[in-house]
Design an enzyme around this catalytic site. Sequence first.
Site, PDB file in Angstrom:
ATOM      1  N   ASP A   1       0.816  -1.215   0.000  1.00 25.02           N
ATOM      2  CA  ASP A   1       0.000   0.000   0.000  1.00 25.02           C
ATOM      3  C   ASP A   1       0.852   1.268   0.000  1.00 25.02           C
ATOM      4  OD1 ASP A   1       0.967  -0.329   2.588  1.00 25.02           O
ATOM      5  OD2 ASP A   1      -0.979  -0.780   3.460  1.00 25.02           O
TER       6      ASP A   1
ATOM      7  N   ASN B   1      -7.193  -2.353  14.234  1.00 26.43           N
ATOM      8  CA  ASN B   1      -8.618  -2.616  13.994  1.00 26.43           C
ATOM      9  C   ASN B   1      -8.823  -3.836  13.098  1.00 26.43           C
ATOM     10  OD1 ASN B   1      -7.780  -1.678  11.521  1.00 26.43           O
ATOM     11  ND2 ASN B   1      -9.283  -0.034  11.362  1.00 26.43           N
TER      12      ASN B   1
ATOM     13  N   GLU C   1      -9.543  -1.654   5.389  1.00 27.94           N
ATOM     14  CA  GLU C   1     -10.215  -1.289   6.628  1.00 27.94           C
ATOM     15  C   GLU C   1     -11.551  -2.015   6.755  1.00 27.94           C
ATOM     16  OE1 GLU C   1      -8.465   0.376   8.643  1.00 27.94           O
ATOM     17  OE2 GLU C   1      -8.193   2.480   8.094  1.00 27.94           O
TER      18      GLU C   1
ATOM     19  N   HIS D   1      -7.110  -4.471  10.240  1.00 26.16           N
ATOM     20  CA  HIS D   1      -6.839  -4.314   8.812  1.00 26.16           C
ATOM     21  C   HIS D   1      -5.553  -5.048   8.419  1.00 26.16           C
ATOM     22  CE1 HIS D   1      -4.632  -0.226   9.604  1.00 26.16           C
ATOM     23  NE2 HIS D   1      -3.707  -1.114   9.304  1.00 26.16           N
TER      24      HIS D   1
HETATM   25  C1  GLP Z   1      -0.327   0.036   8.655  1.00 21.48           C
HETATM   26  C2  GLP Z   1      -0.079  -0.623   7.288  1.00 21.48           C
HETATM   27  C3  GLP Z   1      -0.161  -2.089   7.438  1.00 21.48           C
HETATM   28  C4  GLP Z   1       0.575  -2.428   8.722  1.00 21.48           C
HETATM   29  C5  GLP Z   1      -0.299  -2.084   9.884  1.00 21.48           C
HETATM   30  C6  GLP Z   1       0.345  -2.283  11.255  1.00 21.48           C
HETATM   31  O1  GLP Z   1      -1.202   1.061   8.597  1.00 21.48           O
HETATM   32  N1  GLP Z   1      -0.851  -0.191   6.191  1.00 21.48           N
HETATM   33  O2  GLP Z   1       0.384  -2.720   6.304  1.00 21.48           O
HETATM   34  O3  GLP Z   1       0.838  -3.798   8.765  1.00 21.48           O
HETATM   35  O4  GLP Z   1      -0.822  -0.809   9.689  1.00 21.48           O
HETATM   36  O5  GLP Z   1       1.223  -1.272  11.559  1.00 21.48           O
HETATM   37  P1  GLP Z   1       2.253  -1.326  12.762  1.00 21.48           P
HETATM   38  O6  GLP Z   1       3.190  -2.436  12.455  1.00 21.48           O
HETATM   39  O7  GLP Z   1       2.912   0.007  12.759  1.00 21.48           O
HETATM   40  O8  GLP Z   1       1.461  -1.614  13.987  1.00 21.48           O
END
Ligand code: GLP
Length: 249
Positions: A74, A142, A149, A144
């Site tokens: 993404d 959440n 989302e 995702h």
């Molecule tokens: C982000 C990304 C995801 C990531 C997730 C967890 O927003 N788009 O690909 O895996 O949220 O993030 P973190 O590892 O900082 O908790």
Amino acid sequence: MPPCLAPAVEVLPDAPAVARRAAALLTEALCDPQGAPTGLATGRTMEPVYGALVDRLRADGRFDPQGWCSFNLDEYVGLPPEDPRSFRAYMEHHLGRPLGLPPQVLQLPDGAAPDPAVEARRYGAAVRRRGLGLQLLGLGSNGHVGFNEPPCEMAVPCRVVQLSDSTRRQNAGAFGDDPGQVPALAITLGLAEILAARELLLVVLGAGKAGVLRRALQEPADAQLPASWLQGHPQVRVLADQEAAALLA
Ligand code: GLP
């Protein structure tokens, strides 16, 4: 897709141990000359993973930067690639520069494309054309994956999505701790492309993710928790530290 009731969960003592294990699995995928492109992710969880991966690849005689082929999950809409808060900049910082990768081999959606919907279609088509081997995934608070989302059905393709308030809060660290500065839109691979990867590797760290990890793995798959769709994949491996795994039955 048949339900896979018991995804393989490897519980390791702490984040460095999880990072080393993930790096070992990624190294095999990235050093296989016959292998399909690898799917990569961003986020704080991946920082120790990429640190360990850089160490491991530098020490592996099979590693060829010219042979690298990866697609990220993404990118924020509205941030040009050179913006230090973009996922492109994150990937260049954590992998591209330390490994001396040629420009453009780390593929991500272009967040600055004039028409994000067109860019999402182009990027999704490029991923589907090549197909993914190992897809690395983090877990949003959440539920995702990528930026899919909730609510999110399992057949959705790469597209432009609206980020939830909770995700903008979760990711505000890179934006001066101001959720209002986090872009409202992103381009993300959908569950369609993610679930089409040959193998999924979900990495989860910390007590803050214990509840959502338990729900994702042990409650019936549901659009309200996009990561729960991973249960239906025939080859999903979960790496968790003890804190993240604390609520698993
Ligand atoms: C982000 C990304 C995801 C990531 C997730 C967890 O927003 N788009 O690909 O895996 O949220 O993030 P973190 O590892 O900082 O908790």
